[in-house]
Scaffold this motif. Sequence first.
Motif, PDB file in Angstrom:
ATOM      1  N   SER A 222       0.833  -1.204   0.000  1.00  0.00           N
ATOM      2  CA  SER A 222       0.000   0.000   0.000  1.00  0.00           C
ATOM      3  C   SER A 222       0.868   1.255   0.000  1.00  0.00           C
ATOM      4  O   SER A 222       0.606   2.205  -0.747  1.00  0.00           O
ATOM      5  N   LYS A 238     -10.478   1.642  -5.680  1.00  0.00           N
ATOM      6  CA  LYS A 238     -11.239   1.590  -4.434  1.00  0.00           C
ATOM      7  C   LYS A 238     -10.256   1.475  -3.277  1.00  0.00           C
ATOM      8  O   LYS A 238      -9.044   1.277  -3.482  1.00  0.00           O
ATOM      9  N   ARG A 239     -10.765   1.616  -2.057  1.00  0.00           N
ATOM     10  CA  ARG A 239      -9.909   1.440  -0.887  1.00  0.00           C
ATOM     11  C   ARG A 239      -9.287   0.045  -0.910  1.00  0.00           C
ATOM     12  O   ARG A 239      -9.984  -0.956  -1.062  1.00  0.00           O
ATOM     13  N   THR A 348      -6.001   0.448   9.542  1.00  0.00           N
ATOM     14  CA  THR A 348      -7.204  -0.377   9.636  1.00  0.00           C
ATOM     15  C   THR A 348      -7.018  -1.405  10.739  1.00  0.00           C
ATOM     16  O   THR A 348      -5.945  -2.014  10.853  1.00  0.00           O
ATOM     17  N   GLN A 370      -4.122   0.318   4.264  1.00  0.00           N
ATOM     18  CA  GLN A 370      -4.795   0.217   2.984  1.00  0.00           C
ATOM     19  C   GLN A 370      -4.628   1.518   2.208  1.00  0.00           C
ATOM     20  O   GLN A 370      -4.710   2.607   2.784  1.00  0.00           O
ATOM     21  N   GLU A 372      -5.808   4.500  -0.030  1.00  0.00           N
ATOM     22  CA  GLU A 372      -7.071   5.218  -0.195  1.00  0.00           C
ATOM     23  C   GLU A 372      -6.806   6.552  -0.876  1.00  0.00           C
ATOM     24  O   GLU A 372      -5.726   7.134  -0.727  1.00  0.00           O
ATOM     25  N   ARG A 373      -7.776   7.024  -1.632  1.00  0.00           N
ATOM     26  CA  ARG A 373      -7.653   8.338  -2.265  1.00  0.00           C
ATOM     27  C   ARG A 373      -7.413   9.406  -1.205  1.00  0.00           C
ATOM     28  O   ARG A 373      -8.044   9.410  -0.146  1.00  0.00           O
ATOM     29  N   THR A 377      -9.380  10.462   2.310  1.00  0.00           N
ATOM     30  CA  THR A 377      -8.659  10.440   3.583  1.00  0.00           C
ATOM     31  C   THR A 377      -8.812  11.762   4.325  1.00  0.00           C
ATOM     32  O   THR A 377      -9.070  11.790   5.535  1.00  0.00           O
TER      33      THR A 377
END
Length: 429
Positions: A222, A238-239, A348, A370, A372-373, A377
């Motif tokens: 990630s 996606k996440r 997470t 993870q 994420e955009r 965030t």
Amino acid sequence: MLIIDSALKKRELKNNPVKVALVGVGFMGRGFVNQVENSTPGMRVAAICNRTQANAQRAYREAGVENFTLVDSAAALDKVVAAGGYAITSDYRVICEALEVDVIVEATGAVEYGAHIVTCAIKNKKHVVLLNAEVDATVGPLLAKKAEAAGVVLTGCDGDQPGVEMNLVRFVEGIGLKPLVCGNIKGLQDPYRNPTTQEGFAARWGQDPAMVTSFADGTKVSFEQALVANATGMTVHKRGMKAMDFTGHVNELTKMYDVEELKQMGGAVDYVIGAQPAPGVFVLATQDDPRQQHYLNYYKMGEGPLYAFYTPYHLCHFEVPTTCARAVLFGDAAIKPLGSPMVEVVATAKVDLKKGQTLDGLGGYDTYGQAERADITSREKLLPMGVALGCTLLRDVPKDQVLTYDDVQLPEGRLIDQLRAEQAAYFGL
């Protein structure tokens, strides 16, 4: 990279080697010292900074270097190195302030400590090569702007997956194609792995259990793909990315993505589990010119619209000397953020977490990361993985739920939190 070996050979002939200071002599750091001292003409690891000096001595001795001296000031370091010796210190400020250091390789893997080192290096106008994807993905966009203002290079490294991907991106763009997917090939993905489950593997290879846990639980990939997104302007589907289980060859991945969707997204970073050739990285790209499509088909690249390019290995510390030379000799970064962050890594819950618990951070028992955009965030106040260590939970958080800033009490006085706030203000996040 052929121009780099020629440039280094010229430095060797002139007895004017690129002088590197290394911070952190773990598994990768020791390999780097050995690589430079025994296989890289025109370069030497002039100094090592490590909080445990015995480990620095071990790194030098394993590389066949015995004429090292313990120093506690920049002036003392300069004197030792100018005389042809090697210096060891436990204070990163010493190598940052030394005149006899051309570039600093930061290989600690620690976010807070790494942030201190990088900011000090930039302040002292030193080039920095990061073997620390964690600090890079957490505050790299801001640090890149600070380095640019100081007139120095801040770069991720060749050999690690993000750098290998970025080299592929530059190659693909150089032959007139447009990259739309940057991917990483993994052999394992289990977010619930922990230092106990990974203890045997770590012992076999002489690595830190927390570090190899971050490889297995998806945190490391990630961070790596966040760096690529931030360097290319790409995003995630996606996440957590698509993260497909796919045991075929990467060439077959050209049929697994919607090209129009990718174009609308501006490209995507991703990873696949089980694909061949592993371990490696890939770039999927388009060429809209029908005449060039004909040539690509003739050259056995397929009919499109996506064409696969890949590197079937990543050789980590073996390639880091190349990055040092690129920075010092050519002012070139292997990989750096374009501007505002595109993708972040969010913490997470790996297990059910309890109020009052203090989080153990990267590769631990408590959380996994993870991708994420960055806009999500920011909007949802999600807790970056890079700041999770040492945070105290203000409420229970169930397994697999992403943590937010509202869920935790941050430790007081950390530089990483100050830099996060400065980064958000700078980019309007």
